[in-house]
Structure formats: structure tokens, C-alpha cells
Design an enzyme around this catalytic site. Structure first.
Site, PDB file in Angstrom:
ATOM      1  N   TYR A 116      -4.436   4.178   6.245  1.00  0.00           N
ATOM      2  CA  TYR A 116      -4.986   3.224   7.226  1.00  0.00           C
ATOM      3  C   TYR A 116      -6.320   3.736   7.781  1.00  0.00           C
ATOM      4  CZ  TYR A 116      -0.679   0.492   7.329  1.00  0.00           C
ATOM      5  OH  TYR A 116       0.387  -0.304   6.991  1.00  0.00           O
ATOM      6  N   LYS A 123       0.839  -1.189   0.000  1.00  0.00           N
ATOM      7  CA  LYS A 123       0.000   0.000   0.000  1.00  0.00           C
ATOM      8  C   LYS A 123       0.877   1.242   0.000  1.00  0.00           C
ATOM      9  CE  LYS A 123       0.670   1.801   3.458  1.00  0.00           C
ATOM     10  NZ  LYS A 123       1.946   2.325   4.080  1.00  0.00           N
TER      11      LYS A 123
END
Ligand code: NDP
Length: 371
Positions: free
Chosen positions: A222, A137
């Protein structure tokens, strides 16, 4: 050996508690107590940096995934890793020649763990070489790049997964279970606080060219992803504001701190903070009509701590990257379903939201989302 046995016992207890099926075995106890002779995902890691090192270590405890290859721009690292992990010369590549991996029948998948801006081209090249891809990510710098990566993998008929390790974390999954089964009632509010104080000003994370942005790309993602899996809906609008106290360190296009807010179709709202300038910022909080859930720390390497209105969550800590790789091997090799998706489409939604947050910061407007 003992620590490995202890680890496997903890891992099995934890996966057992979640009732996650494991390939071809009657139970998870069965899986970890017997020699495993089923399919194994043979993985090459691309980018032997700090997180690549962590993933490689964690994979040593996996039964269904094995580190078999290396792709790196640093010959000395390749040498060290080869002897540490017993990797044959024929499975080692650099960034110029790794397309040749297409002729290597001993590698099934490549895990791309390089700076964000490189993911797009590297993932597409791996797909063209006919190998499955796991990408760290953020999957890409923006939704357009993400879409192109998904299409390349689809065309090459390979799977594209993204390193969302929290999607396999036991306490996180327990809260998701409680929410899905209605134990929390209607979800009203989510708060996601994600940040740390970043050091060395010369690192790639503070270079727009390599990072694609600042804290939002790296750690704020996140809170974006967490808002989606904690609330269980896709946001329909976003507003955002940026704060920059140190323009010397956080140059044009590199955000220091961004606050953002989401609205969800069911009426819930979220308030999140992403920062490269605050420590101890690692908390999720979910308020619902019948209860609440809290994770703090919420997305660090663990142990994650969680509690709800019913009390502490006591699921044992497991090494996130071990469970992730075990589960991803199952997804790639045997199409095992993921409890929370970890595919390219899932990552694309986060990239669309990141695009919208940067647009909201720039324009000061509320941006509608269609995920
Ligand atoms: P590092 O800087 O520690 O490592 C990146 C590695 O990429 C380098 O060591 C290098 O390996 C390779 N690389 C190739 N080209 C470049 C370049 N131009 N500049 C710098 N490095 C280059 O970064 P991290 O390992 O911390 O992060 C890598 C990726 O993993 C990022 O996308 C990050 O967001 C993600 N990440 C995910 C985490 C998670 O929990 N899921 C945690 C931490 C990071 P080599 O010398 O072998 O070529």
C-alpha cells in the site's frame, strides 16, 4: 431496505462529488434513482475466505456487478454461500475443475481472492477459460510471474484488473485531483506508514511458500502503490533496510519490518515503513511547495480521514469494495476509463518495486528502477 437506500444515497453523493461518469446515464443521481437495466458483470469469487466474504457482502449493493458463482476448496462454505446468495449448483466449482467455467455462459469474470502464491496459476487458468479476471493484491510473487499473467490475459483477450480499492476512494482521489491541478505545487516528499501487529503464527501470511514474503507483500504494498499515486511519478531508485526482532515468528524470507526510500525524477523523495509488528501504522503524508495532504487512516476499510492545508476533507465514507466492483464492472463491460489505473500493468510496477526492495535489503545497495 432502508440501510440499502441510505447506502446508495451516500454512494451516489460521493461519486457525484467526484464527477465520475456512470454507464449510460445523464448523471449519477439518474443512475441510482432509476431501475438499472444496462449490462451487469456476472462474477464468480474464487477463495471464500475473510476478504472474499467482505467483497461478497459489499457486492450486494452493486447495480452493475453481481455475485453469481463460487470457486472453493471447502464444500461446506459453498453450501452456505449458495443458500445465502442464491447461487445455482451449475455455477459452483472447486480448484480442480474450475477450468470448466469456459463452458459456462452465465459467468463473465472471476475474482481471485486466495493466498498470494496461488494467484499466478489461477489467473492464467481463468484467462485460458476465456473469462475476465480481477485478482487481489499482490497480483503475484514477483515481476516475472506478473508479466506472464499479463501476457496470458492479453493472449486470451480478457481483461486483468487488480483489487486496488484505494484507487476509487473519494478522499484519496481528491488529493490526487489537487496534485494534478497544481493546487499543492511541486511535490517534495511522501511518507507512507503501513502495518499492523500480525497474530496467529501458523497463518498463510507467515508462510513464505504461500505469501511470497512478509509484511511488504501484504501491507507494505500500500505504501509502494500510494507513493506512486500520491507523488504522481514513478520512482527511479530505491534503498531499503530490514529489521527483524522475532526470527522465530518471522522466518527466513518472511519480513517483519522493512523501511524503504524512493527517489523520483522530479526531485521528490519518499520514506516508507512496512511492518507486521506495529499497530496504528496507517498514514500517508505528502509535503509540497504550496501545501500538504495527509490521510490517516489512509488505507484501512474506512472511514478514511483526510486533511490538506485547506482543511478537512469531508467526502462521505463509501464501502470501498462496493465502489470498486461498480467501477470495475464499468471498466470491463464498457471500457470506462479508471482515474487511477487498476490493470495488470499497474500491478506489475509494484511487483518490480517489490523485487527491487528485496534486492536492496539483500545487497545493501541503492537499486535503480526502470518502470
Ligand atoms: P484468507 O486466509 O481469509 O482466505 C483465503 C482463502 O483462499 C481461504 O479461505 C480458502 O478459501 C482459499 N485457499 C485456497 N488455497 C488455500 C491455501 N493453501 N491456504 C489457505 N487458503 C487457501 O485470506 P484473505 O481473504 O485475507 O486474503 C486473500 C487474498 O486477498 C490475499 O492475496 C490478500 O493479500 C488479499 N487481501 C486484500 C485485501 C484488500 O483490502 N484489497 C484485504 C485482505 C486480503 P476456500 O476454503 O474457499 O478454498
Amino acid at each position: 431496505m432502508d440501510s440499502r437506500r441510505n447506502f446508495l444515497q451516500t454512494l451516489s453523493a460521493s461519486i457525484l462529488a467526484l464527477s465520475i461518469p456512470q454507464h449510460g446515464f445523464a448523471s449519477i443521481e439518474d443512475f441510482y434513482s432509476k431501475p438499472y437495466e444496462g449490462p451487469v458483470l456476472r462474477v464468480a469469487i474464487m477463495g471464500l475466505g475473510s476478504y472474499g466474504t467482505r467483497v461478497a457482502e459489499a457486492m450486494q449493493a452493486c447495480k452493475m456487478a453481481k455475485l453469481v458463482g463460487l470457486i472453493s476448496g471447502t464444500p461446506s462454505k459453498i453450501k452456505n454461500w449458495q443458500s445465502k446468495y442464491n447461487i445455482p449448483e451449475k455455477n459452483c466449482y472447486n480448484y480442480e475443475n474450475f477450468d470448466l467455467i469456459k463452458d459456462n455462459p452465465d459467468i463473465d469474470a472471476v475474482y481471485v481472492i486466495t493466498p498470494n502464491a496461488l494467484h499466478h496459476d489461477q489467473v492464467i487458468r481463468v484467462a485460458k477459460a476465456g473469462k475476465h479476471v480481477i485478482c487481489e493484491k499482490p497480483m503475484a510473487l514477483n515481476a516475472k510471474e506478473g508479466q506472464e499473467m499479463i501476457e496470458a490475459c492479453r493472449k486470451a483477450n480478457v481483461k486483468l484488473l487488480v483489487g486496488y480499492r484505494m484507487h476509487f476512494e473519494p478522499k484519496t482521489l481528491e488529493i490526487i485531483r489537487m496534485r494534478k491541478e497544481g493546487e499543492l505545487g511541486k511535490i517534495m516528499f511522501f511518507q507512507g506508514l503501513c502495518g499492523f501487529k500480525i497474530g496467529d503464527p501458523t497463518q498463510w501470511r507467515l508462510n513464505k511458500q504461500l505469501a511470497g514474503g512478509g509484511s511488504l507483500m501484504d501491507i507494505g504494498i500500500y505504501a509502494i502503490n500510494g507513493a506512486r499515486y500520491m507523488v504522481g511519478e514513478e520512482p527511479v531508485w530505491v534503498t531499503a533496510q530490514e529489521t527483524k526482532t522475532n526470527p522465530e515468528k518471522f522466518k527466513e524470507g518472511v519480513d517483519e519490518s522493512i523501511q524503504f526510500q524512493f527517489g523520483f525524477p522530479g526531485g521528490a523523495v519518499a520514506s516508507c515503513l512496512s511492518s507486521y509488528n506495529m499497530s496504528n501504522l496507517d498514514r500517508f503524508f505528502l509535503a509540497a511547495e504550496k501545501g500538504f495532504a495527509e490521510l490517516q487512516p489512509s488505507t484501512g476499510y474506512g472511514p478514511i480521514r483526510g486533511r490538506t492545508n485547506k482543511g478537512e476533507l469531508n467526502h462521505p465514507h463509501v464501502t470501498h469494495q462496493t465502489v470498486q466492483m461498480e467501477k470495475m464492472a464499468g471498466i470491463i463491460l464498457t471500457n470506462e476509463p479508471a482515474q487511477v489505473p487498476v490493470d495488470g500493468e499497474e500491478a506489475l510496477k509494484d511487483l518490480k518495486i517489490i523485487d527491487a526492495i528485496y534486492l536492496a535489503v539483500k545487497t545493501g545497495k541503492k537499486i535503480n528502477l526502470k518502470l
